[in-house]
Design a protein around this motif. Structure first.
Motif, PDB file in Angstrom:
ATOM      1  N   GLN A  34      -5.567  -9.148   1.083  1.00 35.21           N
ATOM      2  CA  GLN A  34      -5.017  -8.072   1.968  1.00 35.21           C
ATOM      3  C   GLN A  34      -3.488  -7.715   1.310  1.00 35.21           C
ATOM      4  O   GLN A  34      -3.271  -6.363   1.252  1.00 35.21           O
ATOM      5  CB  GLN A  34      -4.832  -8.897   3.394  1.00 35.21           C
ATOM      6  CG  GLN A  34      -4.235  -7.774   4.259  1.00 35.21           C
ATOM      7  CD  GLN A  34      -5.298  -6.682   4.647  1.00 35.21           C
ATOM      8  OE1 GLN A  34      -6.658  -6.760   4.521  1.00 35.21           O
ATOM      9  NE2 GLN A  34      -4.968  -5.680   5.415  1.00 35.21           N
ATOM     10  N   LEU A  35      -2.667  -8.414   0.977  1.00 39.55           N
ATOM     11  CA  LEU A  35      -1.520  -8.028   0.601  1.00 39.55           C
ATOM     12  C   LEU A  35      -1.538  -7.311  -0.795  1.00 39.55           C
ATOM     13  O   LEU A  35      -0.710  -6.445  -0.900  1.00 39.55           O
ATOM     14  CB  LEU A  35      -0.608  -9.190   0.626  1.00 39.55           C
ATOM     15  CG  LEU A  35      -0.070  -9.886   1.993  1.00 39.55           C
ATOM     16  CD1 LEU A  35       0.875 -11.112   1.567  1.00 39.55           C
ATOM     17  CD2 LEU A  35       0.710  -8.705   2.842  1.00 39.55           C
TER      18      LEU A  35
ATOM     19  N   GLN B 262     -10.284  -3.916   6.995  1.00 40.64           N
ATOM     20  CA  GLN B 262     -10.437  -2.710   6.865  1.00 40.64           C
ATOM     21  C   GLN B 262     -11.747  -2.131   6.286  1.00 40.64           C
ATOM     22  O   GLN B 262     -11.930  -2.631   4.972  1.00 40.64           O
ATOM     23  CB  GLN B 262      -9.333  -1.773   6.347  1.00 40.64           C
ATOM     24  CG  GLN B 262      -7.963  -2.064   7.269  1.00 40.64           C
ATOM     25  CD  GLN B 262      -7.071  -3.068   6.722  1.00 40.64           C
ATOM     26  OE1 GLN B 262      -7.723  -4.025   5.961  1.00 40.64           O
ATOM     27  NE2 GLN B 262      -5.994  -3.087   7.152  1.00 40.64           N
TER      28      GLN B 262
ATOM     29  N   ARG C 213      -2.701  -0.004  -3.334  1.00 41.91           N
ATOM     30  CA  ARG C 213      -2.874   1.422  -2.764  1.00 41.91           C
ATOM     31  C   ARG C 213      -1.499   2.247  -2.644  1.00 41.91           C
ATOM     32  O   ARG C 213      -1.606   3.247  -3.000  1.00 41.91           O
ATOM     33  CB  ARG C 213      -3.449   1.396  -1.156  1.00 41.91           C
ATOM     34  CG  ARG C 213      -4.863   0.767  -1.489  1.00 41.91           C
ATOM     35  CD  ARG C 213      -5.483   0.698   0.098  1.00 41.91           C
ATOM     36  NE  ARG C 213      -5.744   2.080   0.553  1.00 41.91           N
ATOM     37  CZ  ARG C 213      -5.269   2.673   1.383  1.00 41.91           C
ATOM     38  NH1 ARG C 213      -4.138   2.054   2.296  1.00 41.91           N
ATOM     39  NH2 ARG C 213      -5.476   3.752   1.950  1.00 41.91           N
ATOM     40  N   LYS C 214      -0.669   1.092  -2.253  1.00 41.44           N
ATOM     41  CA  LYS C 214       0.842   1.860  -2.462  1.00 41.44           C
ATOM     42  C   LYS C 214       1.215   2.308  -3.604  1.00 41.44           C
ATOM     43  O   LYS C 214       1.954   3.503  -3.907  1.00 41.44           O
ATOM     44  CB  LYS C 214       1.885   0.699  -1.675  1.00 41.44           C
ATOM     45  CG  LYS C 214       3.307   1.423  -1.821  1.00 41.44           C
ATOM     46  CD  LYS C 214       4.082   0.101  -1.026  1.00 41.44           C
ATOM     47  CE  LYS C 214       5.600   0.688  -1.150  1.00 41.44           C
ATOM     48  NZ  LYS C 214       6.380  -0.330  -0.647  1.00 41.44           N
TER      49      LYS C 214
ATOM     50  N   TRP D 186     -11.143   0.298   3.253  1.00 44.78           N
ATOM     51  CA  TRP D 186     -10.611  -0.518   1.969  1.00 44.78           C
ATOM     52  C   TRP D 186     -11.784  -1.193   1.168  1.00 44.78           C
ATOM     53  O   TRP D 186     -11.671  -1.077  -0.045  1.00 44.78           O
ATOM     54  CB  TRP D 186      -9.802  -1.575   2.230  1.00 44.78           C
ATOM     55  CG  TRP D 186      -8.124  -1.122   2.948  1.00 44.78           C
ATOM     56  CD1 TRP D 186      -8.224   0.470   3.263  1.00 44.78           C
ATOM     57  CD2 TRP D 186      -7.044  -1.676   3.079  1.00 44.78           C
ATOM     58  NE1 TRP D 186      -6.680   0.600   3.720  1.00 44.78           N
ATOM     59  CE2 TRP D 186      -5.975  -0.775   3.579  1.00 44.78           C
ATOM     60  CE3 TRP D 186      -6.732  -2.710   2.759  1.00 44.78           C
ATOM     61  CZ2 TRP D 186      -4.943  -0.766   3.740  1.00 44.78           C
ATOM     62  CZ3 TRP D 186      -5.375  -3.113   2.912  1.00 44.78           C
ATOM     63  CH2 TRP D 186      -4.252  -2.101   3.462  1.00 44.78           C
TER      64      TRP D 186
ATOM     65  N   GLN E   9      -2.851  -3.910  -0.198  1.00 51.70           N
ATOM     66  CA  GLN E   9      -1.654  -2.949   0.141  1.00 51.70           C
ATOM     67  C   GLN E   9      -0.762  -2.569  -0.954  1.00 51.70           C
ATOM     68  O   GLN E   9      -0.574  -1.413  -1.160  1.00 51.70           O
ATOM     69  CB  GLN E   9      -0.823  -3.746   1.199  1.00 51.70           C
ATOM     70  CG  GLN E   9      -1.587  -4.016   2.625  1.00 51.70           C
ATOM     71  CD  GLN E   9      -0.860  -4.836   3.579  1.00 51.70           C
ATOM     72  OE1 GLN E   9       0.217  -5.042   2.935  1.00 51.70           O
ATOM     73  NE2 GLN E   9      -1.168  -4.659   4.707  1.00 51.70           N
TER      74      GLN E   9
END
Length: 1284
Positions: A677-678, A714, A684-685, A717, A681
């Motif tokens: 999950q991290l 999600q 995507r960032k 995702w 993130q």
């Protein structure tokens, strides 16, 4: 964001009191350290030479000049002399070594000021009558004029009325303020009326500050030829000191305004540009001296007030002036003056001379006080500006938090959550904890110095651990390393004040200029001495004593900055050093040159050059990434946990970037911990390709699919991850910088995994796991990802059926679920393609459902669907598949429609070439199956595939057509079989095949056909002799007996041998002619190339089109823009015509050498193919001799002659191959294994092109690639050993 750090403050003791000026002899710089230099101290009446006498800093003085009223002195570098000017007007030249003195020039009115240009080519004098006199270095007069002389009229400022006071808004003062007259310029009460001269750094201009009778204190700007260029605008209350920034943009002067005291900055034209406020009142604290450092980075201001004297050091960043250091001197030993060093590498050395004769050498360096978590502190006078760049990027001079202190801050140091601040009054403030920049003030402890430390100026102040600080004190060429407590120590003599003191010290020979402490170090630290560039490791013993353990690294040159690093991941440690010459080293090994800043971030060393940012992996010392940045940018800090790097640009603004290499390193760590999950993130960032999730470690990812699906909550995702999958390993391509070798990465592949099938492998695996979900939340979450996986696998029909199943379920909760799923599918697939897929399911409900979500007009698709509904089921499917161009599937449905559709089926098969599928579908319908075979045979015959056509005609019952097709391809075995089925005469059919077989040189097959089916012995012998099959002919003649051998075989054999000998002689002569002609042409080309320097020779310009058409190499005779403008000869007829022209052997052809090479290759290949022919012919001659007895011994002689002649021909050819096919012919492709081709091809590209070699390569490129290499003869065992 940089602070001014004191690297060392070296104390030298002299017996020269009340100095006025310091001269430095620049030829004796010792490793960039000024302790080994020779100094000259100028007093009012003497000049002393100082030399260091011992390591304790005691200097021996020697008088080299005794002159009254010395005004100024200058050390002239080129002549190694000292120029001295006296108030009486004398200008003397002194030789320091011999003490010889001579007169340079003389001014009868006296000299008030002398100033040499920085390049010492021009000297300016201000006489006591306020004349400006400019002379050359040989004291030739350039110009002389009065200081009060006005500018020429055309040089004066022109007021065009813009910005008049009458037109400006006056605020609360009202309109009456606009009518008030401005006050006249006034002279400061403390002005001593002295004259000051300052030069611009390039020596092109100098400025003179003086008191004008009409305007008060002002300044004028002259060029190096003594011509007045500019006069300053009218300003009140400006002070006498003036300093021109060496870079040339500003002149600095102190000014007293009604509301503040400031440093006014003037432009070259005399206009006031801006100012910055001083933290004191000029009426109370007078400016005594004002000077810029040689690098234009630091402005030093010397002031004097009752009881003390100070030096303020200012720097500028982002148009804000920061007060970085304040040096305070008491009246017990007052400050005489200070002097900036001008030597290369010592631009930031500040020399301070006291009235007692002490000489203090301060070396300053710029450094960022960064904390490991992204916290950066900036010193600005009595304020400490703190910003946490891990949370926000705050542009300077703003900050996230400000700490105010009652005294000026000189230095700070961090340790864990503790901040130590060292002030100008030598107090230490300890703030703790300071982990977060909250608005609540942190707890603070103030420590005063004890009597010993109150007399010392500490350098290199750093936090050692939670209990102690480290600092250095230099005297002469020795340095004391001080271990200072951080805990309050109450002493009675300090009036109960908390004090800090020295717990222990260590004396080291040499000047220590930097200390480095590792992030996890507890009892060791590292120091460097600049005399020998040694980097020592020093440890702290249990009794708080310090000991030098070893010489950790020996640097080639002293470094201005060292930093110790330690990687916790694999215990890798080392020291990074950066020299003043901008050379970066890692444990003594050079990493890069022209480095402006560096910073350790995670496992990487980040460093900047002029316009680039680089990253080096600290474990393997390999540069892994580079990127362009704004010119002059420097590193401020780096936050590994955020993959963020903050840089400061030359004008002072900040820029934060997230380098890909740091982001990938952070993502890799998250993936190793399976924190998907991290990781998602971060990816995507940072806009990183999501394929890295599985490519990082495919084996581990496959084993952790369930964790991955559980972590990523999600649904979008998961869809995004699946949609970005591609058949490529990004760890070997786009992101290879963060990964080791290909072999190591491939070891992380599962056994059945292939990169080229990655999309299918991962999509299918994830889809299988998602289908196993049973919980309602997971089922709902996986709907869209399952559809995405179907799309990636190309299973659009399954995706549509899944949506249709949801549509058919009756549920009040999700009435629009199917519609949303279909809408999502339409984002990935074109609606027309999806409509066709729906139509291919033969479910009209699904087709209408999809059509409704598209932009299709119902008037277009509804009539078509209604028409299809009216058809029988199988024929309807046929029509749908035909419409979708699924012809094989359509034929299968049409085959189920029965006999009524045979005609249509046959036409459909012919139209789409589905003969093989048709034969399979109609294999049980014999008659229609034969029709398909005949139709297929007709198609094959039209395509000249007669062998298969004959077979299909036979299956279709058309035996006559099958026979004709077999005859065309001379398949005589099949012809005889079909003739027998047709009841035709086999001898006649066989005899009709003999002639065509002989025409195709298939004499042996013709012989066998006659022998087996015609039974004509004379015809058999005729065929054998005509085909030169003398071995078989001799065999038949011996079996038949009689005179056949003597009458027919032997004469034919002898005639053929004579013909063969003649042919070999002709081949030999032709080979020699070709070879000789090629040698002549090459000699002519070599002579011509030597004569005209590699010119174009006799090549006709019309023939250059052949070059451009057959090679892509650049021509030296034509520009790159014109290479594509020639003829292309696209038609095959024209191309063959030009090939014939190119390969013409006609003398005078410019490409005759190429034609000869082509002809020689073909000729040698033909000669090599005659080995078996000569072998068989000689064998036949030997057999004739056996039958003829002694009388026919001449056949042996003839055979031996034939064999010798052919052997000689082969030897001639073999010995000439290397002479004909020279290495240049092979070009860049011919040097494999030998290196010859490579050494030749390397001259065809690059800046130093060998144009003669390039021209030859262009010519040889016209030859067929195969013929650029010598032919292979493939010698067999052809000679007969029994022949001589």
């Amino acid at each position: 964001m940089r602070n001014l750090k004191l690297q060392y403050c070296k104390e030298l003791t002299t017996d020269v009191g009340q100095p006025k000026q310091l001269l430095i002899q620049p030829t004796e710089i010792h490793n960039g350290e000024s302790g080994g230099s020779t100094f000259y101290v100028v007093t009012s009446n003497n000049i002393f030479r100082l030399e260091t006498e011992n390591a304790q800093g005691r200097c021996k003085s020697k008088i080299i000049a005794d002159l009254p009223d010395i005004v100024s002195a200058e050390y002239l570098q080129l002549d190694a002399q000292i120029c001295v000017a006296t108030g009486g007007g004398e200008v003397l030249i002194i030789q320091p070594d011999t003490l010889e003195t001579r007169e340079g020039t003389f001014c009868d009115v006296g000299i008030e000021c002398m100033s040499w240009s920085p390049n010492q080519e021009v000297v300016a004098f201000i006489t006591k009558t306020h004349n400006v006199v400019v002379m050359t270095c040989t004291y030739d007069l350039i110009a002389e004029q009065q200081l009060d002389q006005d500018l020429a009229k055309e040089q004066e400022f022109v007021n065009v009325g813009w910005g008049k006071k009458e037109t400006q808004f006056q605020g609360t003062a009202g309109k009456a303020a606009a009518k008030e007259k401005s006050e006249e310029t006034t002279l400061n009460d403390n002005d001593d009326g002295s004259v000051h001269v300052t030069w611009r750094g390039d020596g092109a201009y100098f400025a003179v500050s003086y008191v004008s009778a009409a305007r008060g204190r002002t300044f004028k700007v002259y060029d190096c030829e003594g011509k007045l260029q500019f006069s300053a605008e009218k300003c009140s209350q400006i002070m006498e000191n003036i300093a021109w920034r060496p870079s040339g943009n500003w002149l600095a002067m102190a000014q007293r305004l009604p509301n503040k005291s400031c440093i006014a900055l003037f432009e070259k034209n005399g206009l006031r540009h801006r100012d910055f406020t001083l933290p004191f009142d000029l009426d109370e604290e007078k400016v005594v001296q004002l000077k810029w450092s040689e690098g234009s980075d630091i402005l030093a201001i010397q002031t004097k007030r009752d009881g003390s004297q100070s030096i303020y050091l200012y720097t500028i960043g982002n148009y804000h002036w920061y007060l970085k250091q304040v040096l305070v001197y008491d009246e017990q030993d007052p400050l005489a003056f200070f002097h900036w060093d001008s030597r290369l590498g010592s631009e930031n050395d500040l020399h301070v001379c006291l009235e007692s004769g002490k000489h203090l050498i301060h070396r300053w360096s710029f450094a960022v006080d960064r904390y490991v978590r992204g916290l950066v502190a900036v010193i600005d006078g009595k304020r400490l500006l703190l910003s946490d760049f891990a949370k926000a990027v705050i542009p300077p001079p703003m900050s996230q938090r400000v700490i105010e202190i009652n005294d000026y801050i000189n230095s700070i140091t961090w340790h864990e959550s503790t901040l130590c601040v060292y002030t100008s009054d030598k107090s230490i403030y300890i703030y703790q904890p300071l982990q977060q920049l909250s608005q609540e003030p942190p707890a603070v402890i103030q420590l005063k110095p004890n009597k010993e430390l109150a007399r010392l100026r500490l350098a290199n102040l750093v936090n050692f651990n939670c209990d102690y600080l480290l600092a250095t004190q230099s005297v002469g060429n020795c340095t004391r390393i001080l271990l200072i407590n951080k805990e309050p120590d109450i002493e009675e003599e300090e009036a109960n004040d908390a004090v800090y003191k020295v717990h222990s010290s260590l004396k080291i020979n040499g000047t220590v200029n930097t200390i480095s402490i590792g992030a996890s170090a507890m009892d060791e630290f590292y120091v460097q001495t600049i005399q020998n560039a040694h980097c020592y490791e020093i440890s702290l013993k249990p009794d708080n004593s310090m000991k030098v353990e070893r010489n950790h690294a020996q640097l080639s040159q002293p470094a201005d900055q060292i930093e110790y690093f330690n990687l916790n991941s694999d215990s890798t440690a080392g020291i990074i050093s950066l020299r003043s010459q901008q050379s970066l080293h890692l444990d003594g090994r050079r990493i890069a040159e022209d480095v402006t800043s560096f910073c350790v971030v995670g496992n990487y060393l980040a460093y900047t050059q002029l316009n680039a940012l680089h990253f080096v992996h600290l474990r393997n010392r390999r540069q892994v990434s580079s990127r362009n940045i704004e010119r002059g940018g420097k590193l401020v800090t780096a936050i590994a946990s955020e993959a963020r790097v903050v840089m400061q640009m030359p004008r002072g603004n900040l820029e934060a970037i997230c380098p890909r290499v740091l982001a990938l390193d952070l993502v890799g760590a998250l993936l190793q911990r399976r924190q998907y999950q991290l990781a998602m993130q971060m990816l995507r960032k940072q806009r990183i390709n999501l394929n890295i999730i599985c490519d990082h470690n495919v084996k581990e990812f496959v084993a952790s699919i369930d964790i991955f699906l559980k972590e990523i909550r999600q649904s979008q995702w998961l869809c995004l991850f699946l949609s970005e999958l591609q058949n490529e390993d990004l760890t070997q391509g786009m992101y290879s910088s963060n990964y080791e070798g290909k072999e190591q990465q491939e070891s992380n592949y599962p056994g059945d995994y292939r990169v080229e099938n990655k999309v299918e492998y991962i999509s299918k695996l994830i889809c299988q796991h998602m289908k196993k979900a049973t919980e309602k939340d997971d089922v709902d979450r996986y709907r869209l990802p399952i559809i995405t996986s179907y799309v990636k696998l190309g299973h659009l029909e399954e995706a549509l059926l899944l949506i249709w199943q949801e549509k058919q379920r009756i549920s009040n909760e999700n009435l629009n679920l199917a519609d949303d799923m279909l809408k999502y599918l339409l984002y990935m697939v074109d609606v027309n393609d999806l409509y066709n897929v729906a139509l291919g399911t033969y479910d009209f409900g699904l087709v209408v459902f999809v059509a409704q979500k598209s932009q299709k007009d119902p008037k277009e698709f509804l009539p078509y669907l209604n028409e299809l509904k009216s058809l029988p089921l199988d024929y309807r499917k046929f029509k749908i598949d035909e419409h979708l161009k699924r012809f094989a599937k359509a034929l299968n449905h049409l085959a189920h429609c029965g006999e009524d559709y045979y005609t249509e089926a046959l036409e459909f098969i012919k139209k789409h070439g589905l003969f093989v599928q048709g034969l399979q579908c109609y294999r049980n319908q014999k008659e229609f199956h034969q029709k398909i075979c005949v139709a297929y045979a007709d198609r094959l015959r039209s395509q000249a595939k007669l062998e298969n056509a004959s077979l299909m005609y036979e299956r279709g019952g058309q035996l006559q057509q099958a026979l004709m097709s077999a005859k065309h391809i001379l398949d005589w075995q099949r012809v005889l079989v079909l003739a027998k089925l047709l009841n035709e005469s086999l001898p006649e059919v066989a005899l009709s095949m003999v002639g065509p077989l002989q025409q195709q040189s298939r004499h042996l097959e013709a012989y066998e056909l006659i022998k087996d089916y015609v039974q004509d012995r004379d015809k058999q012998m005729e065929v054998l002799l005509e085909g030169h099959l003398y071995g078989r002919a001799i065999f038949e003649a011996r079996l038949q007996g009689g005179n056949i051998l003597a009458d027919k075989v032997t004469p034919s054999l002898l005639a053929y041998v004579n013909q063969l000998q003649t042919s070999l002689e002709a081949d030999h002569q032709l080979f020699l002619d070709y070879k000789k002609r090629l040698q002549i042409i090459r000699q002519q080309q070599a002579a011509q190339g030597d004569g005209d320097g590699g010119g174009s020779g006799d090549v006709d310009i019309d023939e250059v089109d052949l070059l451009s058409d057959t090679t892509s190499m650049h021509s030296s005779r034509h520009s790159g823009s014109s290479r594509g403008t020639g003829k292309t000869f696209r038609s095959s007829k024209n191309r063959r015509k030009h090939e014939r022209k190119l390969l013409s052997l006609k003398p005078g052809n410019p490409f005759e050498d190429i034609a000869l090479i082509d002809a020689l290759h073909n000729h040698i290949t033909k000669i090599g193919q005659q080995q078996q022919v000569v072998h068989d012919t000689c064998k036949a001659l030997l057999q004739v001799t056996e039958d003829g007895g002694d009388g026919d011994y001449s056949a042996d002689i003839l055979a031996a002659s034939l064999q010798r002649e052919f052997k000689q021909l082969l030897l001639t050819v073999e010995s000439s191959l290397d002479e004909i096919w020279i290495p240049e012919l092979a070009g860049g492709n011919g040097g494999a294994g030998t290196g010859t081709g490579f050494s030749f091809a390397q001259h065809l590209t690059g800046p130093n092109v060998d144009y003669l070699a390039l021209k030859k390569e262009q010519r040889y490129a016209l030859i067929s690639p195969l013929k650029r290499f010598k032919p292979q003869l493939n010698i067999i065992d052809w000679p007969h050993d029994i022949l001589l």
